[in-house]
Write a protein that holds these residues in place. Structure first.
Motif, PDB file in Angstrom:
ATOM      1  N   GLY A  36      -8.421  13.135   6.084  1.00  0.00           N
ATOM      2  CA  GLY A  36      -7.391  12.150   6.291  1.00  0.00           C
ATOM      3  C   GLY A  36      -6.759  11.503   5.217  1.00  0.00           C
ATOM      4  N   LYS A  37      -5.941  10.518   4.960  1.00  0.00           N
ATOM      5  CA  LYS A  37      -5.184  10.227   4.004  1.00  0.00           C
ATOM      6  C   LYS A  37      -5.829   9.340   2.736  1.00  0.00           C
ATOM      7  CE  LYS A  37      -1.295  10.047   4.238  1.00  0.00           C
ATOM      8  NZ  LYS A  37      -0.068  10.905   3.660  1.00  0.00           N
ATOM      9  N   LEU A  38      -5.439   9.549   1.586  1.00  0.00           N
ATOM     10  CA  LEU A  38      -5.627   9.025   0.261  1.00  0.00           C
ATOM     11  C   LEU A  38      -4.709   7.887   0.059  1.00  0.00           C
ATOM     12  CD1 LEU A  38      -6.682  12.324  -1.372  1.00  0.00           C
ATOM     13  CD2 LEU A  38      -8.313  10.758  -0.713  1.00  0.00           C
ATOM     14  N   VAL A  39      -5.213   6.792   0.006  1.00  0.00           N
ATOM     15  CA  VAL A  39      -4.557   5.579   0.043  1.00  0.00           C
ATOM     16  C   VAL A  39      -4.540   4.913  -1.134  1.00  0.00           C
ATOM     17  CG1 VAL A  39      -3.844   3.559   1.281  1.00  0.00           C
ATOM     18  CG2 VAL A  39      -4.427   5.676   2.575  1.00  0.00           C
ATOM     19  N   ILE A  40      -3.673   4.014  -1.757  1.00  0.00           N
ATOM     20  CA  ILE A  40      -3.872   3.015  -2.833  1.00  0.00           C
ATOM     21  C   ILE A  40      -3.402   1.684  -2.317  1.00  0.00           C
ATOM     22  CG2 ILE A  40      -2.985   2.435  -5.117  1.00  0.00           C
ATOM     23  CD1 ILE A  40      -2.091   5.964  -3.970  1.00  0.00           C
ATOM     24  N   ARG A  41      -4.272   0.791  -2.519  1.00  0.00           N
ATOM     25  CA  ARG A  41      -3.615  -0.489  -2.205  1.00  0.00           C
ATOM     26  C   ARG A  41      -3.145  -1.006  -3.187  1.00  0.00           C
ATOM     27  NH1 ARG A  41      -5.043  -4.290   1.846  1.00  0.00           N
ATOM     28  NH2 ARG A  41      -3.787  -6.172   1.604  1.00  0.00           N
TER      29      ARG A  41
ATOM     30  N   CYS B  15       3.141  11.970   6.979  1.00  0.00           N
ATOM     31  CA  CYS B  15       2.351  12.984   7.768  1.00  0.00           C
ATOM     32  C   CYS B  15       2.628  12.689   9.141  1.00  0.00           C
ATOM     33  CB  CYS B  15       0.860  12.636   7.485  1.00  0.00           C
ATOM     34  SG  CYS B  15       0.139  11.094   8.100  1.00  0.00           S
ATOM     35  N   GLY B  16       2.863  11.317   9.481  1.00  0.00           N
ATOM     36  CA  GLY B  16       3.337  11.152  10.988  1.00  0.00           C
ATOM     37  C   GLY B  16       4.430  11.921  11.382  1.00  0.00           C
ATOM     38  N   LEU B  17       5.599  11.796  10.342  1.00  0.00           N
ATOM     39  CA  LEU B  17       6.993  12.198  10.874  1.00  0.00           C
ATOM     40  C   LEU B  17       6.799  13.742  10.854  1.00  0.00           C
ATOM     41  CD1 LEU B  17      10.043  12.102  11.196  1.00  0.00           C
ATOM     42  CD2 LEU B  17      10.244  11.854   8.651  1.00  0.00           C
ATOM     43  N   THR B  18       6.156  14.246   9.814  1.00  0.00           N
ATOM     44  CA  THR B  18       5.864  15.866   9.958  1.00  0.00           C
ATOM     45  C   THR B  18       5.225  16.227  11.051  1.00  0.00           C
ATOM     46  OG1 THR B  18       5.922  15.862   7.388  1.00  0.00           O
ATOM     47  CG2 THR B  18       5.047  17.838   8.706  1.00  0.00           C
TER      48      THR B  18
ATOM     49  N   ALA C  87       5.722   9.077  -1.696  1.00  0.00           N
ATOM     50  CA  ALA C  87       6.714   8.811  -0.472  1.00  0.00           C
ATOM     51  C   ALA C  87       6.386   8.010   0.505  1.00  0.00           C
ATOM     52  CB  ALA C  87       7.130  10.251   0.239  1.00  0.00           C
ATOM     53  N   ASP C  88       5.127   7.687   0.433  1.00  0.00           N
ATOM     54  CA  ASP C  88       4.539   6.763   1.702  1.00  0.00           C
ATOM     55  C   ASP C  88       4.457   5.405   1.122  1.00  0.00           C
ATOM     56  OD1 ASP C  88       4.489   8.626   3.569  1.00  0.00           O
ATOM     57  OD2 ASP C  88       2.263   9.406   3.189  1.00  0.00           O
ATOM     58  N   GLY C  89       4.832   4.450   2.119  1.00  0.00           N
ATOM     59  CA  GLY C  89       4.822   3.144   1.515  1.00  0.00           C
ATOM     60  C   GLY C  89       4.832   1.972   2.710  1.00  0.00           C
ATOM     61  N   TYR C  90       4.179   0.956   2.630  1.00  0.00           N
ATOM     62  CA  TYR C  90       4.105  -0.160   3.593  1.00  0.00           C
ATOM     63  C   TYR C  90       4.280  -1.384   2.544  1.00  0.00           C
ATOM     64  CZ  TYR C  90       1.681  -4.040   5.908  1.00  0.00           C
ATOM     65  OH  TYR C  90       1.351  -5.437   6.477  1.00  0.00           O
ATOM     66  N   GLY C  91       5.075  -2.393   2.971  1.00  0.00           N
ATOM     67  CA  GLY C  91       5.267  -3.616   2.294  1.00  0.00           C
ATOM     68  C   GLY C  91       5.735  -4.729   3.120  1.00  0.00           C
ATOM     69  N   VAL C  92       6.385  -5.631   2.369  1.00  0.00           N
ATOM     70  CA  VAL C  92       6.902  -6.839   2.943  1.00  0.00           C
ATOM     71  C   VAL C  92       8.204  -7.008   2.208  1.00  0.00           C
ATOM     72  CG1 VAL C  92       6.713  -9.410   3.166  1.00  0.00           C
ATOM     73  CG2 VAL C  92       4.512  -7.940   3.592  1.00  0.00           C
TER      74      VAL C  92
ATOM     75  N   ALA D 230       0.771  -1.293   0.225  1.00  0.00           N
ATOM     76  CA  ALA D 230       0.020  -0.161  -0.024  1.00  0.00           C
ATOM     77  C   ALA D 230       0.913   1.130   0.012  1.00  0.00           C
ATOM     78  CB  ALA D 230      -0.955  -0.002   1.062  1.00  0.00           C
ATOM     79  N   ALA D 231       0.260   2.213  -0.465  1.00  0.00           N
ATOM     80  CA  ALA D 231       0.963   3.557  -0.570  1.00  0.00           C
ATOM     81  C   ALA D 231       0.042   4.625  -0.480  1.00  0.00           C
ATOM     82  CB  ALA D 231       1.843   3.835  -1.807  1.00  0.00           C
ATOM     83  N   SER D 232       0.598   6.033  -0.027  1.00  0.00           N
ATOM     84  CA  SER D 232      -0.475   7.101  -0.044  1.00  0.00           C
ATOM     85  C   SER D 232       0.089   8.273  -0.315  1.00  0.00           C
ATOM     86  CB  SER D 232      -0.877   7.163   1.629  1.00  0.00           C
ATOM     87  OG  SER D 232       0.165   7.678   2.388  1.00  0.00           O
ATOM     88  N   LEU D 233      -0.916   9.151  -0.682  1.00  0.00           N
ATOM     89  CA  LEU D 233      -0.538  10.417  -1.276  1.00  0.00           C
ATOM     90  C   LEU D 233      -0.249  11.492  -0.361  1.00  0.00           C
ATOM     91  CD1 LEU D 233      -2.220   9.297  -3.803  1.00  0.00           C
ATOM     92  CD2 LEU D 233      -2.926  11.548  -4.251  1.00  0.00           C
ATOM     93  N   ASN D 234       0.372  12.791  -0.547  1.00  0.00           N
ATOM     94  CA  ASN D 234       0.599  13.814   0.250  1.00  0.00           C
ATOM     95  C   ASN D 234       0.360  15.067  -0.528  1.00  0.00           C
ATOM     96  OD1 ASN D 234       1.789  12.745   3.201  1.00  0.00           O
ATOM     97  ND2 ASN D 234       2.804  11.660   1.508  1.00  0.00           N
ATOM     98  N   HIS D 235       0.224  16.442  -0.115  1.00  0.00           N
ATOM     99  CA  HIS D 235       0.103  17.513  -0.623  1.00  0.00           C
ATOM    100  C   HIS D 235       1.288  17.429  -1.775  1.00  0.00           C
ATOM    101  CE1 HIS D 235      -3.385  18.679   1.786  1.00  0.00           C
ATOM    102  NE2 HIS D 235      -3.666  19.485   0.387  1.00  0.00           N
ATOM    103  N   ARG D 236       2.506  17.004  -1.562  1.00  0.00           N
ATOM    104  CA  ARG D 236       3.721  17.363  -2.355  1.00  0.00           C
ATOM    105  C   ARG D 236       3.385  16.537  -3.559  1.00  0.00           C
ATOM    106  NH1 ARG D 236       7.578  13.125  -2.534  1.00  0.00           N
ATOM    107  NH2 ARG D 236       9.119  14.777  -2.829  1.00  0.00           N
TER     108      ARG D 236
END
Length: 363
Positions: free
Chosen positions: A345-350, A155-158, A68-73, A42-48
């Motif tokens: 909230g966040k806009l996410v792509i699976r 977003c969490g880090l910022t 820039a945002d990503g989760y995986g294995v 999964a990945a997600s969008l930011n305003h950048r």
């Protein structure tokens, strides 16, 4: 593998140009020294990512995978994270200096760079696999879904740096978060509440204020009112009728608006200026000894601290909407949501459906 990039088009005026999305096929990466290959789930969008499409982001480079945002294995057998579910630090070149990226650090002089869509860091998370330095990986908190984990990194880090490192929000303080609804603002709300602060918000939408209250905010006001700061002042507790800190991503005239209701020596942290590139700092603010603190992203150390706090407090990023797959038409709708300010909230792509890999990753 597939990746989503910006399509190269004829140069245009920044702000008027809008780069189309393009699906490309590119070789699956292999791990270099100190790296691991992550299968992106999964990945997600930011305003950048919206600014990049408008030609308003420095270093934007078509043909570089976006986001820039990503989760995986991790799929590299030699990695210490092999078969583990991880989230990716969205930047490199900033190890631990609390002031800002180190000069001559891992990225070299001026080497701080953010993942996704630029010539400075030629990779991103909107692709099926990505090779990343193991230094920039951390095991995903087990209570998060793949979508929530993907929504967390930037977003969490910022928000963590703005709330914890810069504003140093403490229990009992009154904190204002203007323009609630974006990913950073919502994480700042969650962090400040869990640090024991009383949080107040502004928005152009009563519905968003109500949703913020459901997440722990004390209340809020509509910033569309000409004297919203007076309405906010009336809401503050009588035993502490001032703001201790403001954590702001909108800019505009926020300093002028809040000066009279700030405590002497209060902190205004700015992590962005969506209303424009300037935020006046008035003489009234100087006379009250207010501190204006710029804050962008954060260090790897702060990233790890943030993830640990999320795991300890079992916080969950707020998800606005999820789309599945690397389908350009569906992806376009996420950018449209962001441009029109419809998201809460966040806009996410699976990116991938792989329940077996996820279960292995959580062992």
């Amino acid at each position: 593998m597939k990746a989503i990039v910006l399509q190269p088009i004829a140069p245009g005026k920044p702000g008027e140009i809008f780069y189309p999305l393009q699906t490309i096929t590119t070789p699956t990466p292999t791990a270099g020294p100190g790296e691991a290959v992550v299968r992106i789930v999964a990945a997600s969008l930011n305003h950048r990512d919206l600014f990049q499409r408008r030609g308003l982001y420095p270093g934007t480079a078509p043909s570089i995978p976006l986001l820039a945002d990503g989760y995986g294995v991790v799929v590299t057998p030699t990695s210490k994270f092999y078969q583990k579910a991880v989230i990716i630090n969205p930047a490199r070149g900033w190890a631990s200096d609390p002031r800002g990226p180190e000069i001559g650090g891992s990225g070299g002089a001026g080497g701080f760079a953010i993942l996704g869509g630029t010539k400075h860091y030629r990779s991103g998370t909107l692709q099926e696999f990505v090779a990343i330095s193991e230094e920039e990986l951390v095991k995903a908190p087990g209570h998060l879904s793949p979508e929530e984990a993907a929504a967390l990194p930037l977003c969490g880090l910022t928000a963590w740096r703005a709330v914890a490192s810069k504003a140093q929000v403490a229990a009992g303080e009154n904190v204002l978060i203007p323009g609630i609804g974006g990913g950073v603002a919502l994480m700042a709300l969650l962090f400040a509440v869990k640090r024991g602060a009383k949080v107040w918000v502004t928005s152009s939408s009563k519905e968003k204020i109500e949703k913020a209250v459901a997440l722990g905010a004390e209340g809020g006001v509509l910033y569309t009112g000409a004297a919203w700061e007076k309405e906010l002042a009336a809401l503050l507790p009588k035993d502490r009728p001032w703001l201790d800190a403001v954590v702001d991503g909108a800019g505009g005239d926020v300093v002028n608006k809040v000066t009279r209701i700030m405590r002497d020596g209060g902190r205004v942290v700015s992590y962005g200026m969506t209303l424009g590139p300037k935020m006046p700092f008035t003489m009234g603010a100087v006379l009250k000894n207010l501190e204006l603190l710029g804050s962008t992203m954060g260090s790897r150390q702060e990233f790890f601290e943030m993830v640990e706090f999320v795991a300890e407090k079992r916080l969950r990023p707020v998800i606005s909407r999820v789309v599945k797959g690397l389908d350009e038409q569906q992806l376009e709708s996420l950018w449209e949501d962001m441009e029109k300010g419809r998201q809460f909230g966040k806009l996410v792509i699976r990116v991938a459906e792989d329940a077996e890999a996820e279960e292995r990753g959580r062992l």
